[in-house]
Write a protein that holds these residues in place. Structure first.
Motif, PDB file in Angstrom:
ATOM      1  N   UNK A  66       0.831  -1.205   0.000  1.00 30.53           N
ATOM      2  CA  UNK A  66       0.000   0.000   0.000  1.00 30.53           C
ATOM      3  C   UNK A  66       0.863   1.252   0.000  1.00 30.53           C
ATOM      4  N   UNK A  67       0.444   2.241  -0.773  1.00 34.12           N
ATOM      5  CA  UNK A  67       1.119   3.541  -0.748  1.00 34.12           C
ATOM      6  C   UNK A  67       0.507   4.381   0.372  1.00 34.12           C
ATOM      7  N   UNK A 112      -6.833   6.473   1.546  1.00 25.63           N
ATOM      8  CA  UNK A 112      -8.044   6.132   0.804  1.00 25.63           C
ATOM      9  C   UNK A 112      -8.873   5.098   1.572  1.00 25.63           C
ATOM     10  N   UNK A 113      -8.204   4.118   2.162  1.00 28.78           N
ATOM     11  CA  UNK A 113      -8.917   3.106   2.960  1.00 28.78           C
ATOM     12  C   UNK A 113      -9.531   3.731   4.201  1.00 28.78           C
ATOM     13  N   UNK A 123     -15.527   2.334  -2.964  1.00 31.61           N
ATOM     14  CA  UNK A 123     -15.220   0.903  -2.981  1.00 31.61           C
ATOM     15  C   UNK A 123     -15.036   0.374  -4.399  1.00 31.61           C
ATOM     16  N   UNK A 124     -15.820   0.878  -5.348  1.00 29.71           N
ATOM     17  CA  UNK A 124     -15.665   0.416  -6.729  1.00 29.71           C
ATOM     18  C   UNK A 124     -14.344   0.909  -7.322  1.00 29.71           C
ATOM     19  N   UNK A 125     -13.879   2.091  -6.925  1.00 25.26           N
ATOM     20  CA  UNK A 125     -12.570   2.576  -7.362  1.00 25.26           C
ATOM     21  C   UNK A 125     -11.450   1.671  -6.871  1.00 25.26           C
ATOM     22  N   UNK A 126     -11.565   1.215  -5.623  1.00 28.74           N
ATOM     23  CA  UNK A 126     -10.579   0.299  -5.070  1.00 28.74           C
ATOM     24  C   UNK A 126     -10.606  -1.045  -5.802  1.00 28.74           C
ATOM     25  N   UNK A 148      -2.929   3.504  -5.602  1.00 23.30           N
ATOM     26  CA  UNK A 148      -3.261   3.173  -4.219  1.00 23.30           C
ATOM     27  C   UNK A 148      -2.308   2.138  -3.651  1.00 23.30           C
ATOM     28  N   UNK A 149      -1.891   1.205  -4.498  1.00 27.21           N
ATOM     29  CA  UNK A 149      -1.035   0.121  -4.045  1.00 27.21           C
ATOM     30  C   UNK A 149      -0.176  -0.358  -5.204  1.00 27.21           C
TER      31      UNK A 149
END
Length: 168
Positions: free
Chosen positions: A6-7, A13-14, A40-43, A143-144
């Motif tokens: 994870x960045x 974001x989480x 959540x859909x972006x993740x 994000x990661x």
């Protein structure tokens, strides 16, 4: 084998997703539920796209003579098996639960092969060994970093540069 790092932005974001989710449950507001579903859909999209991209890459390392204190000049061949382009590809090694980046390529076209030079430096002469080569991407949202670990053992010998003092 796959790993995920994870960045800092991904951690935030989480945290934001959890806070918005709690606010949606407490308030019962449909707009907040909708915002949570978008987060959540972006993740989910980020994870699926990065996995799909890494899965379709084949990496080979063509070694050149290494000189201590200089970039190795190894050639890294990246083959994209997909018909879609791959973006933000990092090549390196997986050592002791840590990704060590040697090269970066912004773009590899679909159904193509690209060769890039490694920027890896060897600071001292002698035998250098590795157990794993890793391919990673943080595309599309950063994000990661999704990491694909390829178990390839190898070793090489670095010679002393004529410009550096001999370490005997």
């Amino acid at each position: 084998m796959r790993k995920l790092e994870l960045s800092k932005a991904g951690k935030w974001y989480i945290v934001l997703s959890i806070l918005v989710g709690v606010a949606a449950i407490i308030s019962g507001n449909n707009i907040i539920y909708f915002t949570e579903s978008l987060l959540l859909s972006g993740m989910l999209i980020s994870g699926v796209v990065s996995e799909w991209m890494i899965k379709n890459l084949v990496v080979k390392k063509i070694e050149k003579q290494a000189i201590a204190g200089k970039a190795s000049g190894d050639i890294i061949q990246i083959q994209n098996l997909s018909r879609f382009a791959a973006y933000c590809i990092e090549i390196g090694e997986w050592e002791q639960s840590h990704f060590k980046k040697h090269s970066f390529e912004y773009y590899v076209a679909g159904k193509s092969t690209k060769q890039i030079r490694s920027k890896q430096k060897f600071m001292e002469r002698g035998v250098y060994q590795w157990n794993n080569i890793a391919v990673a991407t943080s595309f599309p949202f950063g994000f990661a970093r999704k990491i694909k670990i390829i178990k390839v053992r190898g070793e090489r010998i670095e010679i002393t540069s004529p410009l550096l003092p001999d370490a005997r």
